[in-house]
Design a protein around this motif. Sequence first.
Motif, PDB file in Angstrom:
ATOM      1  N   THR A  90       0.827  -1.205   0.000  1.00 30.78           N
ATOM      2  CA  THR A  90       0.000   0.000   0.000  1.00 30.78           C
ATOM      3  C   THR A  90       0.859   1.251   0.000  1.00 30.78           C
ATOM      4  OG1 THR A  90      -1.734  -1.150   1.212  1.00 30.78           O
ATOM      5  CG2 THR A  90      -1.803   1.262   1.243  1.00 30.78           C
ATOM      6  N   VAL A 105       1.467  -7.913   2.451  1.00 38.00           N
ATOM      7  CA  VAL A 105       0.310  -8.495   3.136  1.00 38.00           C
ATOM      8  C   VAL A 105      -0.451  -9.383   2.159  1.00 38.00           C
ATOM      9  CG1 VAL A 105       0.097  -6.632   4.840  1.00 38.00           C
ATOM     10  CG2 VAL A 105      -1.108  -6.457   2.659  1.00 38.00           C
ATOM     11  N   GLU A 141      -4.983  -3.936   2.286  1.00 37.13           N
ATOM     12  CA  GLU A 141      -5.298  -3.302   3.557  1.00 37.13           C
ATOM     13  C   GLU A 141      -4.746  -1.881   3.587  1.00 37.13           C
ATOM     14  OE1 GLU A 141      -1.737  -4.597   6.553  1.00 37.13           O
ATOM     15  OE2 GLU A 141      -3.352  -6.046   6.318  1.00 37.13           O
ATOM     16  N   GLY A 148      -2.801  -1.413   8.179  1.00 37.18           N
ATOM     17  CA  GLY A 148      -2.918  -2.655   8.931  1.00 37.18           C
ATOM     18  C   GLY A 148      -4.320  -3.185   9.113  1.00 37.18           C
ATOM     19  N   GLN A 149      -5.302  -2.578   8.481  1.00 37.40           N
ATOM     20  CA  GLN A 149      -6.694  -3.016   8.607  1.00 37.40           C
ATOM     21  C   GLN A 149      -7.249  -3.404   7.239  1.00 37.40           C
ATOM     22  OE1 GLN A 149      -9.345  -0.442  10.898  1.00 37.40           O
ATOM     23  NE2 GLN A 149      -7.569   0.790  11.428  1.00 37.40           N
ATOM     24  N   PRO A 150      -8.117  -4.432   7.206  1.00 33.65           N
ATOM     25  CA  PRO A 150      -8.808  -4.710   5.946  1.00 33.65           C
ATOM     26  C   PRO A 150      -9.523  -3.441   5.473  1.00 33.65           C
ATOM     27  CG  PRO A 150      -9.228  -6.438   7.535  1.00 33.65           C
ATOM     28  CD  PRO A 150      -8.517  -5.340   8.272  1.00 33.65           C
ATOM     29  N   ILE A 151      -9.638  -3.266   4.181  1.00 36.76           N
ATOM     30  CA  ILE A 151     -10.167  -2.021   3.618  1.00 36.76           C
ATOM     31  C   ILE A 151     -11.517  -1.636   4.213  1.00 36.76           C
ATOM     32  CG2 ILE A 151     -11.024  -0.945   1.498  1.00 36.76           C
ATOM     33  CD1 ILE A 151      -8.745  -2.477   0.065  1.00 36.76           C
ATOM     34  N   ASP A 206     -12.885  -2.470   7.063  1.00 36.08           N
ATOM     35  CA  ASP A 206     -12.737  -2.101   8.470  1.00 36.08           C
ATOM     36  C   ASP A 206     -12.128  -0.717   8.607  1.00 36.08           C
ATOM     37  OD1 ASP A 206     -13.704  -4.617   9.023  1.00 36.08           O
ATOM     38  OD2 ASP A 206     -11.790  -5.408   9.745  1.00 36.08           O
ATOM     39  N   TYR A 207     -11.153  -0.411   7.769  1.00 36.87           N
ATOM     40  CA  TYR A 207     -10.498   0.898   7.852  1.00 36.87           C
ATOM     41  C   TYR A 207     -11.506   2.019   7.610  1.00 36.87           C
ATOM     42  CZ  TYR A 207      -7.705   4.946   6.739  1.00 36.87           C
ATOM     43  OH  TYR A 207      -7.199   6.221   6.714  1.00 36.87           O
TER      44      TYR A 207
END
Length: 118
Positions: A5, A71, A75, A78-81, A83-84
């Motif tokens: 990313t 990863v 993401e 550090g978070q799945p898209i 969730d972010y």
Amino acid sequence: MAFFTFTQNNSGGEFTYDEQTGISHFVIVEAGTAKEAIDRAERIGLYFDGYSDCRCCGERWSDYLDDRDAVEAPEIYGQPIGDYFETLNALKWITGYEGFIHYEGGRMEGILKEVPDA
């Protein structure tokens, strides 16, 4: 394959956005290594020399990646898209897609174009 990313700094107070090439606040690239991801990002249109970026705001793009940044799934921070973006309470910085995923085979997918209903 893995995902890397790139996060855009709004150097000079604005973001660069290009829906045709897949450049937005977040650019996620699928590649085998960090070097391959950086090379692909440059072909997409990201640059890492900082030329003409704002001296006080810093460089727009950073290539400070290594293979430890890989990863298994796309993401952001550090978070799945999904969730972010939920943690942002649907805050968007870009009119258009907030990010793009560039898959190894050349397919590109935009992420979060519209703010979900609360």
